[in-house]
Every structure is written in C-alpha cells, then in structure tokens.
Design an enzyme around this catalytic site. Structure first.
Site, short mmCIF file in Angstrom:
data_model
loop_
_atom_site.label_atom_id
_atom_site.label_comp_id
_atom_site.label_asym_id
_atom_site.label_seq_id
_atom_site.Cartn_x
_atom_site.Cartn_y
_atom_site.Cartn_z
N HIS A 98 22.79 7.14 19.49
CA HIS A 98 21.39 7.09 19.07
C HIS A 98 20.60 8.22 19.70
CE1 HIS A 98 22.10 2.60 18.14
NE2 HIS A 98 22.13 3.31 17.02
N GLU A 101 18.30 8.19 22.85
CA GLU A 101 18.85 7.59 24.06
C GLU A 101 19.49 8.69 24.93
OE1 GLU A 101 21.19 4.29 22.53
OE2 GLU A 101 19.47 3.61 21.35
N HIS A 223 24.54 3.33 25.66
CA HIS A 223 23.27 3.31 24.94
C HIS A 223 22.17 3.04 25.96
CE1 HIS A 223 24.52 2.87 20.57
NE2 HIS A 223 25.69 2.67 21.16
N GLU A 296 24.09 -0.94 27.82
CA GLU A 296 22.69 -0.52 27.64
C GLU A 296 22.15 -0.16 29.02
OE1 GLU A 296 21.15 -0.23 24.75
OE2 GLU A 296 22.03 -1.68 23.35
O1 0X9 Z 1 21.42 -1.95 18.10
C1 0X9 Z 1 22.28 -1.24 18.64
O2 0X9 Z 1 22.98 -0.45 18.02
C2 0X9 Z 1 22.47 -1.34 20.16
N1 0X9 Z 1 21.20 -1.37 20.84
S1 0X9 Z 1 20.23 -0.04 20.86
O3 0X9 Z 1 18.93 -0.44 21.35
N2 0X9 Z 1 20.80 1.02 21.88
O4 0X9 Z 1 20.18 0.52 19.54
C3 0X9 Z 1 23.21 -2.62 20.49
C4 0X9 Z 1 24.51 -2.77 19.78
C5 0X9 Z 1 25.22 -3.96 20.30
N3 0X9 Z 1 25.76 -4.73 19.25
C6 0X9 Z 1 25.18 -5.87 18.78
N4 0X9 Z 1 24.11 -6.37 19.29
N5 0X9 Z 1 25.78 -6.45 17.78
ZN ZN Z 2 21.60 2.75 21.04
#
Ligand code: 0X9
Ligand code: ZN
Ligand code: CA
Length: 340
Positions: A98, A101, A223, A296
């Site tokens: 991302h 990030e 992330h 994260e």
């Molecule tokens: O949404 C995402 O891709 C990740 N969080 S972020 O804020 N860095 O974008 C988390 C991905 C983890 N996977 C799930 N929650 N299914």
């Molecule tokens: Zn992310």
C-alpha cells in the site's frame, strides 16, 4: 454579519481539511521527492545495490518483475553461498503493498541492512544466515509509493489506469485465493478495488511467481497502521487448520516486539479485524499451505495514522528486528524437521 461569514468560512475549511485526510494529518502533497529519513524508491534501489556490492558473499540483488510503470521490483537474497540455491529454510519479507504505508518499506529494508552488516560480528545473525535463505522485497508497489510522495500522500493502490477515469487496484485484494469475496470492491473508484480479475496486476503476478519459485517456509507482509500481528484466514471467520500453531507463533512475535520498546502489537486472526478477500496471506496459506503474517506496524491509532513521524522509523525497525529473526529461526527448525 462579517463575523458570521468568517466563522462559517473557518468551519468549512476545517471540515474539508478533515474530510480530505482520513489518516488524520494534512494530506498535502510534499513538493520535494526527498522524504527525509524515509527511503523513496531510488534510495532503496541504490541502498540494496550498495549492500550487495559491499557483501557479495552473503547478499545478492535480483528483480522479481516490473511494476506497471516499469520500475524493477527489487529483491535482496541474504544467505551463505548466496549464489547457490541450497536446501535451507526460506523466509520472505515483503514491504509496502500500500503506497502510503512508508514505514512498511523501511522496516524490511532496515532488517535486510542490519542482517547483512552484522553477519560478521553477531553470531546469532550469522547462524540464521548460514542456515536460511532470507529474501527481502521492500517495495511491492513502487509506483504507488512514488505517487504518494509527489501527488497524494494518502494514495493506497497501484497506478493502474482503469480506463474509466479512475486509477489503481488494491494489490492486497488482487491475489487469487477467494478473490472477489467479502471485503473487496468491484468499484474501480474504491480504495479496496480488487481489479478485473485475480492477479490482473504485474506486481501481484511478480510476487506470486517469486513465492511459488522460492517455496518459503514462512513469510511476513508488512503494512501499517494499528500494531497488529494478523494470521489467516482474512476472508472468512472460519478457523484456519493450523490455528494453534499460528496463534502461538503470533504471540511469540508479539512478545519479541514488546520487550524492545514496550509497544503493544495485538495478535489476532485477520478476519477478526475485518473481512478482506484477495490478500497476500490468504493466498499463501490457502494455495501453498505456507505460514504467513500481515504485521501492521506503528502507529497504534489514526493520529498520526499513516503519517508516522520519521523519528519513529528507528524504534519501529528495532522492535520488529527480533520478531523477524525469531520467525527465521522458527523456519530453520521447521525445515530441519520436515525435510530429510
Ligand atoms: O486491509 C488491508 O489490506 C490490511 N490493512 S491496511 O490498513 N494496511 O490496508 C489488512 C489485511 C489483513 N487481512 C484481513 N483483514 N483480511
Ligand atoms: Zn496496508
Ligand atoms: Ca545458503
């Protein structure tokens, strides 16, 4: 009268400022591509090449593919006999799917740099490097990262021209396991747009082919933000077959992080954060049965959110180093018991 108008103007501009910056900061595009202590694409490119040039016995540079805008997706391999593919545990660290990030590129980059530069003097590190093949790809989404520097600090996706006036596919919704499931969007304008098909993007294709080729024992995808250690599944609330192993490992990583600066990272199943389909870790676990985590990184909350001050790069790296080393050590043990 004049005062009411002024107050109104003030309220409107404050409100629009808040709306334009969900990360909680200013969201204004930096005019200078230099991002201070953070590393931009060119700096990571140069830094990785310098490391490999200075330590050719244990570090080797290669590209796993190219981004949409033709940037090389650089990988550095760290191992003894680095030019040979040995029967050793393989661990992959991925950074910055991302764009906004930034810390998620610096942490794996600094981990690679630390391991390479301390191989000769730190016996714990030389043991790991002698017994594993560690691959680090600090920037999976270089086009988006660059765009977040030059145009829009809070850009998330890659820079795909969707052909309808919108740009970008969410690379962490584009992997081919349960692609199109809950927590991904079919709307090209959305920040979680999954793309027209699974693995439609060159960046996710490159990671897929690279991970399949190297067949790692474990992987971390970095992330930010929220300080979490997420294990599969992310696209269903169902428990993963190896739930005990995954949650034990996630708690071990949490402990390794905590002792350094007393920061709390919470281990949990990814779907307990929210459902998301097409992410790296579900594909890794669902298709290759490989253990993987989304970490994260800092900060904890939406103030400062994605705009983590550069003074926090070093401590975030420091607390994540022992967790990465622990996972490499775990992979070495696992490799020695599952092979031969
Ligand atoms: O949404 C995402 O891709 C990740 N969080 S972020 O804020 N860095 O974008 C988390 C991905 C983890 N996977 C799930 N929650 N299914
Ligand atoms: Zn992310
Ligand atoms: Ca080796």
């Amino acid at each position: 009268m004049m005062r009411t108008i002024l107050i109104r103007l003030f309220l409107i501009s404050t409100l629009s400022l808040l709306l334009s910056c969900p990360g909680g900061g200013t969201g204004t595009p930096p005019s200078d591509p230099n991002i201070g202590l953070y590393h931009n694409y060119a700096e990571i490119d140069a830094g990785l090449h310098a490391l490999a040039a200075a330590h050719p016995d244990i570090a080797q540079i290669s590209t796993i593919g190219k981004s949409l805008e033709n940037r090389d997706l650089w990988a550095i391999k760290i191992s003894d006999n680095v030019d040979q593919d040995e029967d050793e545990a393989t661990v992959i660290l991925l950074g910055t799917h991302h764009a906004r990030e930034w810390i998620a590129a610096d942490v794996p980059y600094l981990i690679a740099k630390h391991m390479i530069e301390n191989y000769a003097t730190d016996p714990a590190i030389s043991t790991l490097i002698d017994n594993a093949e560690v691959w680090v790809v600090p920037m999976v989404n270089p086009d988006g990262h660059q765009y977040s520097i030059t145009n829009n600090r809070l850009w998330r996706k890659n820079r795909r021209n969707n052909g309808d006036g919108t740009f970008g596919v969410d690379l962490n919704r584009n992997y081919g396991y349960n692609w199109g499931g809950p927590g991904s969007s079919g709307d090209s304008f959305s920040d979680t747009y999954r793309g027209p098909s699974a693995f439609s993007e060159p960046e996710t294709q490159a990671v897929r082919d690279f991970v399949q080729r190297e067949a790692p024992t474990a992987l971390i995808s970095y992330h930010n933000f929220s300080q979490l250690i997420l294990y599969p599944w992310g696209s269903t609330y169902a428990a993963p077959p190896d739930e005990a192993l995954l949650s034990d490992l996630a708690r071990a990583l949490r402990d390794k992080i905590q002792v350094v600066h007393n920061a709390t990272y919470v281990p949990q199943q990814a779907s307990d954060l929210y459902l998301a389909s097409g992410d790296t870790i579900d594909w890794l676990y669902g298709v290759l049965s490989t253990v993987g985590f989304t970490i994260e990184l800092r900060p904890r909350s939406s103030f400062p959110g994605f705009e983590l001050p550069e003074s926090e790069i070093q401590p975030t790296f420091e607390e994540n180093l022992p967790a990465a080393l622990h996972l490499i050590d775990w992979a070495i043990q696992r490799h020695s018991t599952t092979s031969s």
